[in-house]
Motif scaffolding. Structure first.
Motif, PDB file in Angstrom:
ATOM      1  N   THR A   1       0.829  -1.207   0.000  1.00 15.44           N
ATOM      2  CA  THR A   1       0.000   0.000   0.000  1.00 15.44           C
ATOM      3  C   THR A   1       0.864   1.258   0.000  1.00 15.44           C
ATOM      4  O   THR A   1       0.496   2.267  -0.603  1.00 15.44           O
ATOM      5  CB  THR A   1      -0.935  -0.007   1.221  1.00 15.44           C
ATOM      6  OG1 THR A   1      -1.708  -1.206   1.208  1.00 15.44           O
ATOM      7  CG2 THR A   1      -1.867   1.191   1.214  1.00 15.44           C
ATOM      8  N   ILE A   2       2.004   1.211   0.668  1.00 15.27           N
ATOM      9  CA  ILE A   2       2.906   2.363   0.710  1.00 15.27           C
ATOM     10  C   ILE A   2       3.350   2.724  -0.708  1.00 15.27           C
ATOM     11  O   ILE A   2       3.340   3.893  -1.105  1.00 15.27           O
ATOM     12  CB  ILE A   2       4.125   2.075   1.603  1.00 15.27           C
ATOM     13  CG1 ILE A   2       3.686   1.773   3.037  1.00 15.27           C
ATOM     14  CG2 ILE A   2       5.111   3.247   1.582  1.00 15.27           C
ATOM     15  CD1 ILE A   2       4.813   1.318   3.946  1.00 15.27           C
ATOM     16  N   ASP A   3       3.740   1.702  -1.484  1.00 19.98           N
ATOM     17  CA  ASP A   3       4.169   1.926  -2.871  1.00 19.98           C
ATOM     18  C   ASP A   3       3.022   2.509  -3.707  1.00 19.98           C
ATOM     19  O   ASP A   3       3.244   3.391  -4.545  1.00 19.98           O
ATOM     20  CB  ASP A   3       4.648   0.614  -3.505  1.00 19.98           C
ATOM     21  CG  ASP A   3       5.825   0.013  -2.743  1.00 19.98           C
ATOM     22  OD1 ASP A   3       6.567   0.781  -2.112  1.00 19.98           O
ATOM     23  OD2 ASP A   3       5.986  -1.222  -2.792  1.00 19.98           O
ATOM     24  N   ILE A   4       1.818   2.002  -3.471  1.00 14.45           N
ATOM     25  CA  ILE A   4       0.652   2.487  -4.217  1.00 14.45           C
ATOM     26  C   ILE A   4       0.435   3.973  -3.956  1.00 14.45           C
ATOM     27  O   ILE A   4       0.249   4.770  -4.879  1.00 14.45           O
ATOM     28  CB  ILE A   4      -0.615   1.692  -3.826  1.00 14.45           C
ATOM     29  CG1 ILE A   4      -0.469   0.211  -4.189  1.00 14.45           C
ATOM     30  CG2 ILE A   4      -1.856   2.306  -4.458  1.00 14.45           C
ATOM     31  CD1 ILE A   4      -0.370  -0.065  -5.654  1.00 14.45           C
ATOM     32  N   VAL A   5       0.476   4.357  -2.693  1.00 12.60           N
ATOM     33  CA  VAL A   5       0.250   5.763  -2.322  1.00 12.60           C
ATOM     34  C   VAL A   5       1.312   6.659  -2.943  1.00 12.60           C
ATOM     35  O   VAL A   5       1.005   7.702  -3.537  1.00 12.60           O
ATOM     36  CB  VAL A   5       0.216   5.929  -0.786  1.00 12.60           C
ATOM     37  CG1 VAL A   5       0.237   7.406  -0.407  1.00 12.60           C
ATOM     38  CG2 VAL A   5      -1.016   5.250  -0.207  1.00 12.60           C
ATOM     39  N   HIS A   6       2.574   6.267  -2.833  1.00  9.41           N
ATOM     40  CA  HIS A   6       3.654   7.092  -3.399  1.00  9.41           C
ATOM     41  C   HIS A   6       3.518   7.234  -4.918  1.00  9.41           C
ATOM     42  O   HIS A   6       3.744   8.312  -5.476  1.00  9.41           O
ATOM     43  CB  HIS A   6       5.011   6.486  -3.048  1.00  9.41           C
ATOM     44  CG  HIS A   6       5.426   6.730  -1.626  1.00  9.41           C
ATOM     45  ND1 HIS A   6       5.419   7.979  -1.053  1.00  9.41           N
ATOM     46  CD2 HIS A   6       5.889   5.873  -0.668  1.00  9.41           C
ATOM     47  CE1 HIS A   6       5.845   7.894   0.202  1.00  9.41           C
ATOM     48  NE2 HIS A   6       6.135   6.617   0.454  1.00  9.41           N
ATOM     49  N   ARG A   7       3.128   6.154  -5.581  1.00  8.85           N
ATOM     50  CA  ARG A   7       2.977   6.226  -7.031  1.00  8.85           C
ATOM     51  C   ARG A   7       1.802   7.131  -7.414  1.00  8.85           C
ATOM     52  O   ARG A   7       1.900   7.916  -8.371  1.00  8.85           O
ATOM     53  CB  ARG A   7       2.766   4.815  -7.598  1.00  8.85           C
ATOM     54  CG  ARG A   7       2.658   4.775  -9.118  1.00  8.85           C
ATOM     55  CD  ARG A   7       3.889   5.358  -9.792  1.00  8.85           C
ATOM     56  NE  ARG A   7       3.775   5.358 -11.240  1.00  8.85           N
ATOM     57  CZ  ARG A   7       4.560   6.054 -12.063  1.00  8.85           C
ATOM     58  NH1 ARG A   7       5.530   6.829 -11.554  1.00  8.85           N
ATOM     59  NH2 ARG A   7       4.396   5.980 -13.368  1.00  8.85           N
ATOM     60  N   LEU A   8       0.694   7.050  -6.692  1.00  6.91           N
ATOM     61  CA  LEU A   8      -0.450   7.904  -6.973  1.00  6.91           C
ATOM     62  C   LEU A   8      -0.106   9.380  -6.769  1.00  6.91           C
ATOM     63  O   LEU A   8      -0.601  10.251  -7.493  1.00  6.91           O
ATOM     64  CB  LEU A   8      -1.644   7.509  -6.091  1.00  6.91           C
ATOM     65  CG  LEU A   8      -2.296   6.162  -6.414  1.00  6.91           C
ATOM     66  CD1 LEU A   8      -3.350   5.814  -5.366  1.00  6.91           C
ATOM     67  CD2 LEU A   8      -2.922   6.161  -7.805  1.00  6.91           C
ATOM     68  N   VAL A   9       0.759   9.653  -5.799  1.00  4.56           N
ATOM     69  CA  VAL A   9       1.235  11.034  -5.597  1.00  4.56           C
ATOM     70  C   VAL A   9       2.107  11.464  -6.777  1.00  4.56           C
ATOM     71  O   VAL A   9       1.949  12.564  -7.333  1.00  4.56           O
ATOM     72  CB  VAL A   9       2.019  11.157  -4.280  1.00  4.56           C
ATOM     73  CG1 VAL A   9       2.681  12.546  -4.170  1.00  4.56           C
ATOM     74  CG2 VAL A   9       1.101  10.930  -3.083  1.00  4.56           C
TER      75      VAL A   9
END
Length: 511
Positions: A109-117
């Motif tokens: 989930t951390i990777d997902i959030v950073h990519r969406l940013v």
């Protein structure tokens, strides 16, 4: 752990945003609707490299929760963990898939959030706080770019759910002594409880539960005023609580405590439990007015039952009618005694009971400095008035009493679900449609007897119109009788309420 720790009041607010207006990421959001899958695939294929099945699943969860939050209120925020430790120590999941984390949410989930940013699909506020205040996890919300995609999407909030043939959010929660969710093995009794609760959630899902006067689907509860022990004895106001009146705010669970299926077990989750009695009285079920019915002094009565004493067979005295030295208003005394009684049943020690009372008391109702000495005095008076159950006070016995009242409510809920009739649980009270209140009253007495083996119980109604009172009005004033009928079935309603009702009925009639 919080993701950051910064100084300054400005960290809580921006000109157009209040970062405290938020909730945690709901890891249980899901949908198998084809248009949802198309939407997720387009974002995943367009913005993510090195595709993996797990990443797509986690992206779907995050996007669906962002959609629901945006639909609810564009100014709403989702709080997420960006610390890897949170995904390995049980705060979010217990190192992978378990009954409370069916979508297998973990550090991906951390990777997902950073990519969406990075691709400008979400905005975020890194974890924040002050040294003398609680710290807060990172807040995220949909960017204008993602909002445009949401607006063009061919699905809605009713396509996002918890329940389905393949995805079933766990509704029976077992916690240990430290309040951590723990694994357990199913038994016939546990399966039966889950079946009742699963069917209840299906009934809630298709029931339109709303408040006609609300144009926007939320309630701003006034800030709770707390007495602060500062040198100048000032008052401090918390940020107002905003409670959403939304379709996804109906999911109900039962929570058991102390690693035991006989501690706790109350029904939790519905927004109606958090709005207060004023707004609860305004709730309509399927566009029909409601009546709230509750047991009088239930936990005190159940405590006496544990001692083989039927409280109402021995006295008519209100168990909460207890004098408090220095406070002359009997209604304030009763409110203090009622809250303190409940806190004292649940707390394992006097010190914790005192702390719980001070945390829960609304000082805007009555301003008083409840010192340990004053609360000790109140506790002594309560024990003197109720010597038969004094040994249950400040022992943590409240969770056993909660289990008994949860059995009573399960009995009632099961009956209403079988009849496909909506009912809302508010711990020791229940809300039903106008016309069902007499049936509920009889069932509440029956349930109490089945669980406790005692017949004598007091039940009271809120001030809403009942069918019996409406019937009497026919003989007094015919026009008044007809006007009341309009209130019951066709209230003056806001445009927002009418839109929400129309969306609900279009979806469920189609289904």
């Amino acid at each position: 752990m919080p993701d950051g720790h910064l100084d300054g009041e400005k960290e809580y607010f921006r000109k157009d945003r209040n970062y405290l207006y938020s909730r945690a990421l709901d890891i249980h959001k899901w949908s198998d609707y084809s248009e949802v899958n198309t939407f997720v695939n387009e974002i995943y294929n367009g913005f993510f490299d090195s595709p993996t099945r797990i990443k797509k699943k986690h992206l779907k969860v995050v996007l669906l929760d962002l959609f629901v939050a945006w639909f609810q209120d564009p100014k709403f925020h989702i709080a997420v963990h960006l610390s890897e430790q949170a995904y390995s120590n049980g705060q979010v999941s217990i190192k992978g898939k378990n009954r409370y984390n069916e979508t297998h949410i973990k550090r991906t989930t951390i990777d997902i959030v950073h990519r969406l940013v990075d691709v400008d699909l979400i905005e975020f506020k890194k974890g924040f706080g002050r040294p003398d205040q609680p710290s807060y996890n990172t807040r995220i919300w949909a960017s204008s770019k993602l909002i445009k995609m949401f607006e063009d999407a061919k699905f809605g909030v009713f396509h996002i759910h918890y329940l389905g043939e393949e995805k079933k959010r766990e509704c029976l929660i077992l916690r240990d002594e430290n309040k951590n969710d723990i694994e357990y093995k199913d038994t016939p009794r546990i399966k039966q409880m889950r079946k009742v609760l699963h069917d209840y959630n299906l009934l809630l899902e298709k029931t339109f539960i709303d408040i006609p006067s609300l144009n926007e689907a939320y309630i701003n509860r006034p800030p709770k005023k707390l007495w602060t022990r500062t040198a100048d004895s000032e008052w401090k106001e918390n940020v107002p609580t905003r409670i959403s009146i939304t379709h996804d705010g109906k999911f109900t669970t039962r929570i058991f405590n102390n690693s035991s299926w006989e501690d706790g077990g109350r029904f939790y989750g519905g927004f109606w439990q958090r709005v207060g009695s004023k707004y609860r009285s305004q709730i309509y079920l399927n566009h029909k007015s409601t009546v709230e019915v509750d047991y009088s002094a239930l936990h005190v009565v159940l405590a006496y039952a544990r001692k083989n004493i039927n409280y109402w067979s021995n006295t008519e005295a209100d168990p909460y009618s207890i004098p408090i030295h220095g406070i002359n208003d009997p209604e304030v005394c009763r409110s203090i005694a009622k809250l303190f009684f409940l806190m004292a049943f649940n707390a394992p020690t006097e010190t914790k009971a005192f702390k719980a009372f001070r945390n829960e008391w609304d000082y805007s109702e009555f301003r008083h400095n409840f010192t340990d000495e004053k609360l000790s005095e109140i506790l002594k008076t309560i024990k003197e008035r109720h010597p038969a159950i004094s040994d249950l006070i400040c022992t943590g016995a409240g969770v056993q009493l909660q289990y008994i009242d949860s059995q009573i409510l399960e009995y009632i809920v099961k009956d209403f679900v079988a009849a496909d009739t909506p009912i809302l649980c508010v711990h020791d009270s229940l809300i039903v449609q106008f016309g069902d209140e007499d049936r509920l009253e009889k069932l509440m007495k029956q349930a109490f007897f089945e669980v406790t083996n005692y017949e004598n119980i007091k039940i009271k109604f809120n001030n809403n119109l009942t069918k019996k009172a409406w019937g009497y009005s026919k003989f007094l004033d015919r026009q008044y009788y007809l006007d009341l009928l309009k209130v019951i079935n066709n209230p003056v309603s806001s445009d927002g309420y009418n839109r929400r009702m129309e969306r609900h009925y279009i979806h469920f009639k189609k289904g």
